[in-house]
Write a protein that holds these residues in place. Structure first.
Motif, PDB file in Angstrom:
ATOM      1  N   ASN A 165       0.848  -1.191   0.000  1.00 27.67           N
ATOM      2  CA  ASN A 165       0.000   0.000   0.000  1.00 27.67           C
ATOM      3  C   ASN A 165       0.886   1.244   0.000  1.00 27.67           C
ATOM      4  OD1 ASN A 165      -2.462  -1.714   0.698  1.00 27.67           O
ATOM      5  ND2 ASN A 165      -1.153  -2.064   2.482  1.00 27.67           N
ATOM      6  N   LEU A 166       0.634   2.159  -0.937  1.00 30.61           N
ATOM      7  CA  LEU A 166       1.536   3.292  -1.121  1.00 30.61           C
ATOM      8  C   LEU A 166       0.750   4.592  -1.304  1.00 30.61           C
ATOM      9  CD1 LEU A 166       4.637   3.841  -1.495  1.00 30.61           C
ATOM     10  CD2 LEU A 166       4.202   3.755  -3.966  1.00 30.61           C
ATOM     11  N   ILE A 167       1.163   5.620  -0.544  1.00 21.65           N
ATOM     12  CA  ILE A 167       0.643   6.973  -0.737  1.00 21.65           C
ATOM     13  C   ILE A 167       1.709   7.764  -1.476  1.00 21.65           C
ATOM     14  CG2 ILE A 167      -0.134   9.086   0.388  1.00 21.65           C
ATOM     15  CD1 ILE A 167      -1.112   7.401   2.720  1.00 21.65           C
ATOM     16  N   VAL A 168       1.368   8.271  -2.657  1.00 24.82           N
ATOM     17  CA  VAL A 168       2.313   8.976  -3.510  1.00 24.82           C
ATOM     18  C   VAL A 168       2.038  10.475  -3.436  1.00 24.82           C
ATOM     19  CG1 VAL A 168       3.194   9.253  -5.855  1.00 24.82           C
ATOM     20  CG2 VAL A 168       2.431   6.993  -5.066  1.00 24.82           C
ATOM     21  N   VAL A 169       3.052  11.254  -3.072  1.00 24.96           N
ATOM     22  CA  VAL A 169       2.917  12.707  -2.983  1.00 24.96           C
ATOM     23  C   VAL A 169       3.674  13.336  -4.142  1.00 24.96           C
ATOM     24  CG1 VAL A 169       3.279  14.758  -1.575  1.00 24.96           C
ATOM     25  CG2 VAL A 169       2.782  12.565  -0.475  1.00 24.96           C
ATOM     26  N   GLY A 170       2.929  13.922  -5.089  1.00 24.33           N
ATOM     27  CA  GLY A 170       3.561  14.562  -6.229  1.00 24.33           C
ATOM     28  C   GLY A 170       3.289  13.828  -7.528  1.00 24.33           C
ATOM     29  N   ARG A 171       4.005  14.205  -8.559  1.00 23.85           N
ATOM     30  CA  ARG A 171       3.752  13.682  -9.892  1.00 23.85           C
ATOM     31  C   ARG A 171       4.754  12.598 -10.241  1.00 23.85           C
ATOM     32  NH1 ARG A 171       1.671  18.527 -13.743  1.00 23.85           N
ATOM     33  NH2 ARG A 171       1.003  16.688 -14.864  1.00 23.85           N
ATOM     34  N   ILE A 172       4.238  11.497 -10.761  1.00 20.30           N
ATOM     35  CA  ILE A 172       5.098  10.400 -11.189  1.00 20.30           C
ATOM     36  C   ILE A 172       4.420   9.666 -12.335  1.00 20.30           C
ATOM     37  CG2 ILE A 172       4.117   8.888  -9.407  1.00 20.30           C
ATOM     38  CD1 ILE A 172       6.761   7.371  -9.377  1.00 20.30           C
ATOM     39  N   ASN A 173       5.197   9.309 -13.328  1.00 19.31           N
ATOM     40  CA  ASN A 173       4.696   8.534 -14.446  1.00 19.31           C
ATOM     41  C   ASN A 173       4.361   7.129 -13.968  1.00 19.31           C
ATOM     42  OD1 ASN A 173       5.022   6.661 -16.851  1.00 19.31           O
ATOM     43  ND2 ASN A 173       5.145   8.664 -17.855  1.00 19.31           N
ATOM     44  N   SER A 174       3.201   6.610 -14.361  1.00 22.77           N
ATOM     45  CA  SER A 174       2.780   5.280 -13.892  1.00 22.77           C
ATOM     46  C   SER A 174       3.742   4.190 -14.330  1.00 22.77           C
ATOM     47  CB  SER A 174       1.364   4.965 -14.394  1.00 22.77           C
ATOM     48  OG  SER A 174       1.300   5.029 -15.811  1.00 22.77           O
ATOM     49  N   ASP A 175       4.390   4.361 -15.482  1.00 23.40           N
ATOM     50  CA  ASP A 175       5.362   3.362 -15.940  1.00 23.40           C
ATOM     51  C   ASP A 175       6.559   3.304 -14.998  1.00 23.40           C
ATOM     52  OD1 ASP A 175       3.752   2.827 -18.107  1.00 23.40           O
ATOM     53  OD2 ASP A 175       4.795   4.219 -19.447  1.00 23.40           O
ATOM     54  N   ILE A 176       6.981   4.461 -14.503  1.00 27.91           N
ATOM     55  CA  ILE A 176       8.121   4.490 -13.582  1.00 27.91           C
ATOM     56  C   ILE A 176       7.744   3.848 -12.254  1.00 27.91           C
ATOM     57  CG2 ILE A 176       9.580   6.051 -12.217  1.00 27.91           C
ATOM     58  CD1 ILE A 176       9.760   7.860 -14.594  1.00 27.91           C
ATOM     59  N   LEU A 177       6.510   4.087 -11.802  1.00 26.69           N
ATOM     60  CA  LEU A 177       6.067   3.455 -10.559  1.00 26.69           C
ATOM     61  C   LEU A 177       6.073   1.938 -10.704  1.00 26.69           C
ATOM     62  CD1 LEU A 177       5.099   4.067  -7.721  1.00 26.69           C
ATOM     63  CD2 LEU A 177       2.751   4.134  -8.571  1.00 26.69           C
ATOM     64  N   ASP A 178       5.700   1.440 -11.866  1.00 23.41           N
ATOM     65  CA  ASP A 178       5.739  -0.013 -12.106  1.00 23.41           C
ATOM     66  C   ASP A 178       7.169  -0.534 -12.048  1.00 23.41           C
ATOM     67  OD1 ASP A 178       3.013  -0.102 -12.425  1.00 23.41           O
ATOM     68  OD2 ASP A 178       3.076   0.068 -14.610  1.00 23.41           O
ATOM     69  N   GLN A 179       8.129   0.298 -12.457  1.00 23.96           N
ATOM     70  CA  GLN A 179       9.527  -0.131 -12.455  1.00 23.96           C
ATOM     71  C   GLN A 179      10.079  -0.306 -11.041  1.00 23.96           C
ATOM     72  OE1 GLN A 179      11.982   2.527 -14.795  1.00 23.96           O
ATOM     73  NE2 GLN A 179      10.464   2.600 -16.449  1.00 23.96           N
ATOM     74  N   ILE A 180       9.659   0.559 -10.128  1.00 20.50           N
ATOM     75  CA  ILE A 180      10.250   0.518  -8.786  1.00 20.50           C
ATOM     76  C   ILE A 180       9.489  -0.407  -7.841  1.00 20.50           C
ATOM     77  CG2 ILE A 180      11.252   2.807  -8.990  1.00 20.50           C
ATOM     78  CD1 ILE A 180       8.973   3.921  -7.416  1.00 20.50           C
ATOM     79  N   SER A 181       8.295  -0.846  -8.256  1.00 20.02           N
ATOM     80  CA  SER A 181       7.537  -1.760  -7.407  1.00 20.02           C
ATOM     81  C   SER A 181       6.477  -2.476  -8.228  1.00 20.02           C
ATOM     82  CB  SER A 181       6.875  -0.986  -6.263  1.00 20.02           C
ATOM     83  OG  SER A 181       6.114  -1.847  -5.467  1.00 20.02           O
ATOM     84  N   ASP A 182       6.434  -3.786  -8.122  1.00 24.38           N
ATOM     85  CA  ASP A 182       5.449  -4.558  -8.891  1.00 24.38           C
ATOM     86  C   ASP A 182       4.477  -5.327  -7.998  1.00 24.38           C
ATOM     87  OD1 ASP A 182       7.113  -6.458  -7.847  1.00 24.38           O
ATOM     88  OD2 ASP A 182       7.714  -7.337  -9.771  1.00 24.38           O
ATOM     89  N   GLN A 183       4.487  -5.029  -6.669  1.00 25.18           N
ATOM     90  CA  GLN A 183       3.625  -5.771  -5.763  1.00 25.18           C
ATOM     91  C   GLN A 183       2.531  -4.920  -5.123  1.00 25.18           C
ATOM     92  OE1 GLN A 183       6.765  -4.925  -4.851  1.00 25.18           O
ATOM     93  NE2 GLN A 183       6.446  -3.675  -3.021  1.00 25.18           N
ATOM     94  N   LEU A 184       2.397  -3.658  -5.570  1.00 22.49           N
ATOM     95  CA  LEU A 184       1.456  -2.751  -4.928  1.00 22.49           C
ATOM     96  C   LEU A 184       0.003  -3.136  -5.225  1.00 22.49           C
ATOM     97  CD1 LEU A 184       3.263   0.619  -5.678  1.00 22.49           C
ATOM     98  CD2 LEU A 184       3.210  -0.616  -3.515  1.00 22.49           C
ATOM     99  N   GLN A 185      -0.820  -3.077  -4.171  1.00 21.98           N
ATOM    100  CA  GLN A 185      -2.237  -3.402  -4.298  1.00 21.98           C
ATOM    101  C   GLN A 185      -3.111  -2.158  -4.211  1.00 21.98           C
ATOM    102  OE1 GLN A 185      -2.875  -6.232  -1.148  1.00 21.98           O
ATOM    103  NE2 GLN A 185      -1.722  -7.853  -2.172  1.00 21.98           N
ATOM    104  N   ASN A 186      -2.727  -1.208  -3.359  1.00 20.08           N
ATOM    105  CA  ASN A 186      -3.496   0.024  -3.188  1.00 20.08           C
ATOM    106  C   ASN A 186      -2.564   1.228  -3.310  1.00 20.08           C
ATOM    107  OD1 ASN A 186      -6.115  -1.203  -2.400  1.00 20.08           O
ATOM    108  ND2 ASN A 186      -4.935  -1.938  -0.641  1.00 20.08           N
TER     109      ASN A 186
END
Length: 355
Positions: A123-144
């Motif tokens: 479970n991750l709270i993201v503060v700010g702007r990030i490309n969804s592809d980059i988020l997939d690169q740094i973590s592939d187990q996120l559910q929420n």
């Protein structure tokens, strides 16, 4: 909320008796039929005891061991230069503490590499702007995932945002309504940081200013300046504008930090705010009201944005599946820097005298 007095009236018993029954006072001697009647009436009226209300506010026992990650898309330097994101983070941390969610981990995007978010964080709270592809690169187990200050795939993820376009137009209309026709812009760049690289996003305040002023036939390219969201760049950009010998009558400045730097540059060149140059800025950080000339600024409820992010995450963990986007309202706080406070007071006084 149903009160003890209302229950006592319907059950036809004294307030004291009803209160002691509902609070399970073991020293009270009362017939079982009386006790049951009071409990039945309270239940029908939707009353909840103090203990029940406290229990509802506490997270489930398994949630206390649930890890929630906080991903900050800005660097430490950016947070120090502009407390906008710092206030959001504090809101998140305060709400987590209030709810007993102590198992949180803090990450900064510029320090992460692929797969570096630990596998036990779902479970991750993201503060700010990030490309969804980059988020997939740094973590592939996120559910929420809950995004704050940015929206990514609103059909899938929760987000907490403000309406930058609406807020910017409100600020500009305030200046135009008070007969400022030559309005300049000083703003910064929205960036995403990862592995030493940077990706620039379009800042909505900047694009809204340009489009709005062009539609009005009032856009002045020479008075449109963009740098970083820092006091230093606010200072340098205003200094550059002064050197061009073509100062605008007023400026919309995209952050309070930049506005404070800009005012310093004006003061060094013997220009007065607001007598020579009016300023409206954005964020309403604490320092805004204590600046050399108190800033008129768009107030953003940054700490509440952080708290709402946690509330959305807890709601998800409790089973909600439908994504929610929350738009937190902003308002224009009028102080001295725009030069309209005295005008407004004069109009108000005139109306009062004439009434």
């Amino acid at each position: 909320m149903t009160t003890i007095k209302e229950i006592a009236l319907r059950a036809n018993f004294s307030n004291t008796t009803v209160s002691r029954v509902l609070n399970n006072d073991t020293t009270l001697s009362v017939a079982s039929e009386t006790r049951q009647k009071i409990l039945d009436v309270a239940k029908d009226m939707g009353y909840k005891t103090l203990q029940e209300r406290k229990k509802e506010k506490q997270p489930p026992s398994d949630m206390k061991t649930t890890k929630i990650g906080i991903l900050l898309c800005h660097s430490v330097e950016e947070e120090l230069n502009d407390s906008y994101f710092l206030s959001i983070r504090q809101g998140i941390e305060n709400e987590c503490q209030k709810r007993g969610l102590v198992t949180t981990e803090l990450f900064r995007l510029n320090n992460l590499t692929s797969g570096q978010i630990s596998s036990d964080i779902k479970n991750l709270i993201v503060v700010g702007r990030i490309n969804s592809d980059i988020l997939d690169q740094i973590s592939d187990q996120l559910q929420n995932i809950v995004y704050i200050n940015h929206t990514v795939d609103e059909d899938k993820y929760d987000s907490v945002i403000i309406d930058f376009e609406k807020a910017t137009i409100r600020a500009l209309n305030h200046l135009l309504d008070h007969d400022y026709k030559k309005v300049g812009f000083i703003g910064g760049k929205e960036r995403e940081h990862l592995n030493g690289g940077k990706v620039e996003f379009e800042d909505i305040r900047k694009s809204t200013f340009k489009n709005f002023m062009e539609d009005k036939g009032l856009f002045i390219p020479a008075s449109f300046h963009v740098g970083e969201f820092t006091m230093a760049d606010g200072y340098e950009l205003m200094k550059y504008s002064i050197q061009q010998d073509d100062l605008s009558d007023a400026y919309f400045i995209a952050s309070d930090a930049m506005a404070i730097g800009a005012m310093r540059a004006l003061q060094e060149s013997n220009f007065k705010v607001p007598e020579d140059v009016a300023i409206v800025s954005f964020n309403d950080i604490e320092l805004a009201q204590f600046a050399s000339t108190p800033l008129t600024t768009v107030k953003v409820q940054t700490e509440e944005m952080g708290r709402l992010g946690v509330k959305l995450m807890v709601d998800r963990l409790n089973g909600r599946e439908i994504p929610i986007k929350v738009t937190v309202p902003t308002r224009l706080v009028v102080r001295d820097s725009c030069g309209t406070r005295n005008q407004s007071n004069a109009v108000k006084l005139k109306k009062e005298v004439g009434s």
